[in-house]
Design a protein around this motif. Structure first.
Motif, mmCIF file in Angstrom:
data_model
loop_
_atom_site.group_PDB
_atom_site.id
_atom_site.type_symbol
_atom_site.label_atom_id
_atom_site.label_comp_id
_atom_site.label_asym_id
_atom_site.label_seq_id
_atom_site.Cartn_x
_atom_site.Cartn_y
_atom_site.Cartn_z
ATOM 1 N N ARG A 65 0.831 -1.216 0.000
ATOM 2 C CA ARG A 65 0.000 0.000 0.000
ATOM 3 C C ARG A 65 0.864 1.264 0.000
ATOM 4 O O ARG A 65 0.604 2.212 -0.745
ATOM 5 C CB ARG A 65 -0.919 -0.028 1.214
ATOM 6 N N ASN A 66 1.900 1.273 0.814
ATOM 7 C CA ASN A 66 2.756 2.458 0.911
ATOM 8 C C ASN A 66 3.508 2.729 -0.389
ATOM 9 O O ASN A 66 3.730 3.885 -0.770
ATOM 10 C CB ASN A 66 3.756 2.292 2.058
ATOM 11 N N ARG A 67 3.897 1.664 -1.065
ATOM 12 C CA ARG A 67 4.620 1.814 -2.339
ATOM 13 C C ARG A 67 3.711 2.430 -3.400
ATOM 14 O O ARG A 67 4.139 3.268 -4.194
ATOM 15 C CB ARG A 67 5.125 0.445 -2.781
ATOM 16 N N ILE A 68 2.447 2.032 -3.402
ATOM 17 C CA ILE A 68 1.487 2.613 -4.344
ATOM 18 C C ILE A 68 1.268 4.079 -4.040
ATOM 19 O O ILE A 68 1.234 4.927 -4.949
ATOM 20 C CB ILE A 68 0.158 1.828 -4.293
ATOM 21 N N THR A 69 1.119 4.404 -2.772
ATOM 22 C CA THR A 69 0.918 5.795 -2.373
ATOM 23 C C THR A 69 2.089 6.664 -2.817
ATOM 24 O O THR A 69 1.910 7.775 -3.329
ATOM 25 C CB THR A 69 0.749 5.891 -0.847
ATOM 26 N N LYS A 70 3.302 6.153 -2.644
ATOM 27 C CA LYS A 70 4.511 6.884 -3.032
ATOM 28 C C LYS A 70 4.556 7.097 -4.545
ATOM 29 O O LYS A 70 4.813 8.211 -5.023
ATOM 30 C CB LYS A 70 5.743 6.118 -2.565
ATOM 31 N N CYS A 71 4.298 6.036 -5.303
ATOM 32 C CA CYS A 71 4.349 6.144 -6.761
ATOM 33 C C CYS A 71 3.249 7.064 -7.289
ATOM 34 O O CYS A 71 3.458 7.798 -8.258
ATOM 35 C CB CYS A 71 4.209 4.759 -7.394
ATOM 36 N N SER A 72 2.095 7.009 -6.674
ATOM 37 C CA SER A 72 0.986 7.865 -7.087
ATOM 38 C C SER A 72 1.355 9.333 -6.959
ATOM 39 O O SER A 72 1.105 10.136 -7.864
ATOM 40 C CB SER A 72 -0.251 7.551 -6.242
ATOM 41 N N ALA A 73 1.977 9.677 -5.831
ATOM 42 C CA ALA A 73 2.388 11.062 -5.602
ATOM 43 C C ALA A 73 3.476 11.489 -6.583
ATOM 44 O O ALA A 73 3.464 12.611 -7.100
ATOM 45 C CB ALA A 73 2.881 11.221 -4.164
ATOM 46 N N GLU A 74 4.411 10.602 -6.877
ATOM 47 C CA GLU A 74 5.520 10.934 -7.771
ATOM 48 C C GLU A 74 5.078 11.059 -9.228
ATOM 49 O O GLU A 74 5.595 11.900 -9.976
ATOM 50 C CB GLU A 74 6.609 9.870 -7.648
ATOM 51 N N CYS A 75 4.098 10.214 -9.632
ATOM 52 C CA CYS A 75 3.677 10.192 -11.040
ATOM 53 C C CYS A 75 2.502 11.112 -11.331
ATOM 54 O O CYS A 75 2.210 11.386 -12.502
ATOM 55 C CB CYS A 75 3.309 8.764 -11.452
ATOM 56 N N GLU A 78 -3.683 9.330 -9.837
ATOM 57 C CA GLU A 78 -4.440 8.940 -8.657
ATOM 58 C C GLU A 78 -4.559 7.425 -8.592
ATOM 59 O O GLU A 78 -4.735 6.758 -9.617
ATOM 60 C CB GLU A 78 -5.835 9.568 -8.693
ATOM 61 N N ALA A 79 -4.487 6.863 -7.382
ATOM 62 C CA ALA A 79 -4.572 5.418 -7.235
ATOM 63 C C ALA A 79 -5.226 5.055 -5.913
ATOM 64 O O ALA A 79 -5.087 5.771 -4.916
ATOM 65 C CB ALA A 79 -3.183 4.783 -7.317
ATOM 66 N N ILE A 80 -5.943 3.948 -5.931
ATOM 67 C CA ILE A 80 -6.496 3.386 -4.710
ATOM 68 C C ILE A 80 -6.052 1.933 -4.608
ATOM 69 O O ILE A 80 -5.707 1.304 -5.603
ATOM 70 C CB ILE A 80 -8.031 3.483 -4.650
ATOM 71 N N VAL A 81 -6.079 1.417 -3.392
ATOM 72 C CA VAL A 81 -5.573 0.079 -3.127
ATOM 73 C C VAL A 81 -6.722 -0.848 -2.739
ATOM 74 O O VAL A 81 -7.541 -0.526 -1.873
ATOM 75 C CB VAL A 81 -4.522 0.091 -2.002
ATOM 76 N N GLY A 82 -6.772 -1.989 -3.402
ATOM 77 C CA GLY A 82 -7.753 -3.005 -3.073
ATOM 78 C C GLY A 82 -7.092 -4.366 -3.013
ATOM 79 O O GLY A 82 -5.982 -4.564 -3.512
ATOM 80 N N PHE A 83 -7.788 -5.307 -2.398
ATOM 81 C CA PHE A 83 -7.294 -6.677 -2.328
ATOM 82 C C PHE A 83 -8.392 -7.640 -2.767
ATOM 83 O O PHE A 83 -9.563 -7.453 -2.428
ATOM 84 C CB PHE A 83 -6.833 -7.022 -0.915
#
Length: 214
Positions: A65-75, A78-83
């Motif tokens: 989840r944290n890696r997605i949040t980081k990449c979303s901010a850098e790129c 917008e992104a959300i995380v699901g399982f």
């Protein structure tokens, strides 16, 4: 109860969005960073990652989840995380006990039951679990068992979806749901998103051919 996934309904069927993305954390071939790069190159503005999860995960969900949040901010995408959580034989959802702080989607993988009646009972229990946000590739097990739902069974499915304010997926990989389930859900105005079920870069090419992504 209010399904917070509905906050992203503007992206449910948008060509600017990419729904149901798997990565190399499980059975996908692309890293999280590669997914963002591919999305940005195609003008995609929104990504919903829906990664496989189990009661005993093979990876740390928080790090994912944290890696997605980081990449979303850098790129700037917008992104959300699901399982994507497996429905078990007793109707339980195969997820860790810890709070995943993400959207949880119910999935039918493996053998659930040899009886359609028992399968539906198990399915209704899983869909009614308060952690569940939506239903991905709906009816997958029933399709593999070559079961067709009666009008009464369809009414029960729609009722459970409504009662729990669930969203379902129009899954491009499997072409699910199929009639008459797809017709019943659509006629009942149950909200849905269109998912690519992304596992590899080529999935974007195939989705583009069907008008799913830019």
């Amino acid at each position: 109860m209010s399904n917070q996934l509905l906050d992203y309904s503007e992206y449910f069927n948008s060509q600017r969005a990419l729904w149901h993305v798997h990565t190399d954390y499980t059975d996908g071939s692309c890293s999280i960073e590669e997914v963002f790069d591919l999305a940005a190159a195609r003008g995609i503005e929104f990504i919903c990652f829906i990664e496989h999860i189990r009661r005993c995960p093979t990876y740390p969900p928080e790090a994912f989840r944290n890696r997605i949040t980081k990449c979303s901010a850098e790129c700037g995408v917008e992104a959300i995380v699901g399982f994507e959580a497996k429905l078990l034989h007793d109707g339980a959802v195969n997820i860790p006990e810890q709070d995943l702080n993400a959207f949880i989607f119910l999935a039918e993988h493996g053998h659930i039951s040899s009886s359609k009646e028992e399968y539906l009972s198990i399915l209704f229990k899983g869909l009614s679990d308060p952690v569940i946000t939506g239903w991905v590739h709906p009816g997958l097990f029933a399709m593999r068992m070559r079961w067709t739902f009666s009008n009464h069974e369809l009414d029960r499915i729609v009722s459970v979806m409504r009662q729990n304010e669930l969203v379902y997926e129009m899954n491009k990989r499997y072409g699910l749901p199929v009639p008459p389930l797809s017709d019943a859900l659509r006629q009942a105005n149950i909200p849905f998103f269109t998912g690519v079920d992304f596992h590899r870069e080529e999935d974007l090419e195939e989705a583009a051919c069907t008008g799913q992504t830019p």
